[in-house]
Structures are given as structure tokens and as C-alpha cells.
Design an enzyme around this catalytic site. Structure first.
Site, PDB file in Angstrom:
ATOM      1  N   SER A   7       3.041  -3.833   0.023  1.00 57.22           N
ATOM      2  CA  SER A   7       2.431  -3.510  -1.265  1.00 57.22           C
ATOM      3  C   SER A   7       3.007  -4.395  -2.354  1.00 57.22           C
ATOM      4  O   SER A   7       4.232  -4.515  -2.505  1.00 57.22           O
ATOM      5  CB  SER A   7       2.677  -2.043  -1.607  1.00 57.22           C
ATOM      6  OG  SER A   7       2.293  -1.785  -2.955  1.00 57.22           O
ATOM      7  N   HIS A  31      -1.153  -4.906   0.625  1.00 58.66           N
ATOM      8  CA  HIS A  31      -1.647  -3.630   0.098  1.00 58.66           C
ATOM      9  C   HIS A  31      -1.749  -3.763  -1.421  1.00 58.66           C
ATOM     10  O   HIS A  31      -0.762  -4.072  -2.097  1.00 58.66           O
ATOM     11  CB  HIS A  31      -0.653  -2.534   0.493  1.00 58.66           C
ATOM     12  CG  HIS A  31      -1.009  -1.157   0.063  1.00 58.66           C
ATOM     13  ND1 HIS A  31      -1.699  -0.272   0.872  1.00 58.66           N
ATOM     14  CD2 HIS A  31      -0.745  -0.473  -1.087  1.00 58.66           C
ATOM     15  CE1 HIS A  31      -1.841   0.877   0.242  1.00 58.66           C
ATOM     16  NE2 HIS A  31      -1.268   0.776  -0.951  1.00 58.66           N
ATOM     17  N   ASP A  33      -2.744  -1.848  -4.824  1.00 61.48           N
ATOM     18  CA  ASP A  33      -2.991  -0.555  -5.448  1.00 61.48           C
ATOM     19  C   ASP A  33      -3.863  -0.725  -6.685  1.00 61.48           C
ATOM     20  O   ASP A  33      -3.444  -1.340  -7.676  1.00 61.48           O
ATOM     21  CB  ASP A  33      -1.669   0.111  -5.837  1.00 61.48           C
ATOM     22  CG  ASP A  33      -0.890   0.569  -4.624  1.00 61.48           C
ATOM     23  OD1 ASP A  33      -1.426   1.386  -3.864  1.00 61.48           O
ATOM     24  OD2 ASP A  33       0.254   0.109  -4.444  1.00 61.48           O
ATOM     25  N   MET A  35      -5.484   1.157  -9.674  1.00 62.13           N
ATOM     26  CA  MET A  35      -5.380   2.406 -10.436  1.00 62.13           C
ATOM     27  C   MET A  35      -6.071   2.241 -11.779  1.00 62.13           C
ATOM     28  O   MET A  35      -6.063   1.153 -12.369  1.00 62.13           O
ATOM     29  CB  MET A  35      -3.921   2.796 -10.654  1.00 62.13           C
ATOM     30  CG  MET A  35      -3.100   2.903  -9.390  1.00 62.13           C
ATOM     31  SD  MET A  35      -1.434   3.531  -9.741  1.00 62.13           S
ATOM     32  CE  MET A  35      -0.489   2.721  -8.457  1.00 62.13           C
ATOM     33  N   HIS A  64      -6.090  -0.013  -1.995  1.00 62.43           N
ATOM     34  CA  HIS A  64      -5.876   1.432  -2.068  1.00 62.43           C
ATOM     35  C   HIS A  64      -6.387   1.871  -3.428  1.00 62.43           C
ATOM     36  O   HIS A  64      -5.742   1.640  -4.454  1.00 62.43           O
ATOM     37  CB  HIS A  64      -4.390   1.734  -1.883  1.00 62.43           C
ATOM     38  CG  HIS A  64      -4.056   3.187  -2.014  1.00 62.43           C
ATOM     39  ND1 HIS A  64      -2.747   3.638  -2.070  1.00 62.43           N
ATOM     40  CD2 HIS A  64      -4.832   4.301  -2.104  1.00 62.43           C
ATOM     41  CE1 HIS A  64      -2.744   4.953  -2.190  1.00 62.43           C
ATOM     42  NE2 HIS A  64      -3.998   5.372  -2.220  1.00 62.43           N
ATOM     43  N   MET A  66      -6.928   4.243  -6.122  1.00 62.26           N
ATOM     44  CA  MET A  66      -6.528   5.485  -6.777  1.00 62.26           C
ATOM     45  C   MET A  66      -7.274   5.567  -8.099  1.00 62.26           C
ATOM     46  O   MET A  66      -6.698   5.471  -9.192  1.00 62.26           O
ATOM     47  CB  MET A  66      -5.008   5.514  -6.965  1.00 62.26           C
ATOM     48  CG  MET A  66      -4.257   5.652  -5.655  1.00 62.26           C
ATOM     49  SD  MET A  66      -2.454   5.522  -5.821  1.00 62.26           S
ATOM     50  CE  MET A  66      -2.255   3.757  -5.583  1.00 62.26           C
ATOM     51  N   MET A 135      -0.341   9.909   2.012  1.00 65.76           N
ATOM     52  CA  MET A 135       0.595   9.575   0.940  1.00 65.76           C
ATOM     53  C   MET A 135       1.823  10.472   1.020  1.00 65.76           C
ATOM     54  O   MET A 135       1.701  11.700   1.133  1.00 65.76           O
ATOM     55  CB  MET A 135      -0.058   9.686  -0.429  1.00 65.76           C
ATOM     56  CG  MET A 135      -1.100   8.613  -0.682  1.00 65.76           C
ATOM     57  SD  MET A 135      -1.362   8.310  -2.446  1.00 65.76           S
ATOM     58  CE  MET A 135       0.181   7.510  -2.900  1.00 65.76           C
ATOM     59  N   GLY A 140       0.618   6.854  -8.146  1.00 63.63           N
ATOM     60  CA  GLY A 140       1.158   6.349  -9.401  1.00 63.63           C
ATOM     61  C   GLY A 140       2.148   5.227  -9.200  1.00 63.63           C
ATOM     62  O   GLY A 140       1.774   4.142  -8.780  1.00 63.63           O
ATOM     63  N   ASP A 173       2.117   5.862   3.196  1.00 60.03           N
ATOM     64  CA  ASP A 173       2.282   5.134   1.937  1.00 60.03           C
ATOM     65  C   ASP A 173       3.121   5.951   0.960  1.00 60.03           C
ATOM     66  O   ASP A 173       2.726   7.048   0.568  1.00 60.03           O
ATOM     67  CB  ASP A 173       0.906   4.855   1.318  1.00 60.03           C
ATOM     68  CG  ASP A 173       1.000   4.053   0.035  1.00 60.03           C
ATOM     69  OD1 ASP A 173       2.053   3.431  -0.216  1.00 60.03           O
ATOM     70  OD2 ASP A 173       0.015   4.036  -0.725  1.00 60.03           O
TER      71      ASP A 173
END
Length: 219
Positions: A7, A31, A33, A35, A64, A66, A135, A140, A173
Site C-alpha cells: 500500500s 494497493h 487507497d 478515499m 481499495h 473507501m 479490514m 482511514g 488489510d
């Protein structure tokens, strides 16, 4: 064979391409993220970063998501070079059309559960998924402590996949480090996702190498 997904949430973004190259010999995927400041408090990455990173590495880029309304980002992410997206079951009313839309955009697709959500909520969709992501922290920030309550979830989803003869990856994760990675593999994960364990270490490549060895059962 176990895999390592690195990540970039803890990477030095001023030197992102170099940070990816550091771990490339040991990583199976990067990875990313995504958000939006709503589903998860921070605002992080999106299609612009994916498009910048895509020419820098041959590794799989795994998003991923979110975010609320994850399907609204599929086309842009696919065009930017994302290979696979995993969205949260908590973010959608009906996962089935969201799965179809991701595939229609040309990407593989997975689903994710946050700590409060039973992993069994994903079971009706397992035949349609390329991965299940459990998770072990709340969505976050990087650097949160691993929640061992995730281990029975890994066991449950692995048992169900095996019972049905399905080949989806089982990813863990959040807070994955050298001192808990083996427990995650033993519980049923075959993909370790790590951020701060790697990029906050004095030698990121060495930690990535060790985590890959654990994932593959060589350590």
C-alpha cells in the site's frame, strides 16, 4: 501461493515512483487507497495518481475504494490503468449491479468488509468476486493497530470459498506487520496488504522481502 500487496498510503509521495521500485521485486500488487472524505475521513488518491503511476510499474494496481457511490469512479479508474477495484459492502445498497459495472469497465472486482461488518454478508456474492478483503483496522489512516478480531473472519471466508471450490483471493488489510503476518496466513489469507510496516521501516525493501516470504510460507 501467497502474495504481497504494498500500500502506498505510507509512501513518500514526492518520490512515489522510486518508492514503488524499492518494493517491486517482492510485491505482487500496488494497493491504492481511494478515499473521499465521506465514507472514510481522509481524502487520498484517485484516477490522476493512477494514471501517473501506471507507466512506472508493471505490477497490478489494486484500488481499495473507501468511498460513497464507488461505481461512479469505475470508468475513470479503468481508463487511468487500474486493474482491479475492491469496494465496501457498507457503501452500496445492492452489490450485484456494482460488481457488473466494474467488470463492464474492464476491471476485476472484489468486495471489502469493515471491522463491524460480518464477513458472511459477502457470501451471496462470492461466485462473482476475484477477491475478498477483510479490514483489520477502521477505514482511514495508515498506522492503526491490527485488530485480531479479523482472524476469525479470515477463517470463515476461507472455509466458505474452499467449501464451494472458489479461487478468490482472501486479503487482509490494516496493521499487518512482521509480528502478525503469519497468523493472518494461517487463518486463511493468501494476500498480505502492508503500508506503514514497509514504508516506515528503515529498509522498506527488506521488510517487503520478509513479508513476501511469510505470505509464501517460506518464513
Amino acid at each position: 501461493m501467497g502474495k504481497l500487496s504494498v500500500s502506498i498510503l505510507s509512501a513518500d509521495l514526492a518520490h512515489l515512483a522510486d518508492q514503488v521500485k524499492l518494493v517491486e521485486p517482492y510485491a505482487d500488487a500496488i494497493h491504492i487507497d481511494v478515499m473521499d472524505g465521506h465514507f472514510a475521513p481522509p481524502i487520498t488518491f484517485g484516477p490522476v495518481l493512477v494514471a501517473s503511476l501506471r507507466p512506472c510499474t508493471p505490477l497490478v494496481l489494486h484500488g481499495h475504494l473507501m468511498i460513497e457511490m464507488p461505481e461512479s469512479q469505475f470508468e475513470e479508474l479503468a481508463q487511468a490503468g487500474m486493474d482491479i477495484v475492491s469496494f465496501h459492502i457498507e457503501a452500496v445498497e445492492d452489490p450485484a449491479p456494482v460488481i457488473r459495472k466494474a467488470r463492464g469497465a474492464g476491471m476485476r472486482v472484489g468486495m471489502t468488509v469493515s471491522p463491524p461488518t460480518p464477513v458472511e454478508s459477502l457470501f451471496p456474492y462470492l461466485e462473482e468476486l476475484d477477491d475478498v478483503m477483510v479490514m483489520s483496522v477502521y477505514p482511514g489512516w495508515a498506522g492503526q493497530r491490527f485488530m485480531p478480531e479479523a482472524l476469525p473472519k479470515l477463517e470463515a471466508v476461507r472455509a466458505e470459498l474452499d467449501r464451494r471450490g472458489l479461487q478468490a483471493d482472501v486479503q487482509i488489510d490494516g496493521g499487518v506487520k512482521l509480528d502478525n503476518a503469519r497468523r493472518c496466513i494461517e487463518a486463511g489469507a493468501n494476500v498480505l496488504i502492508a503500508a506503514s510496516a514497509i514504508y516506515q521501516a528503515p529498509d522498506p525493501a527488506a521488510v517487503a522481502r520478509e513479508l513476501k516470504a511469510i505470505a509464501e510460507g517460506r518464513a
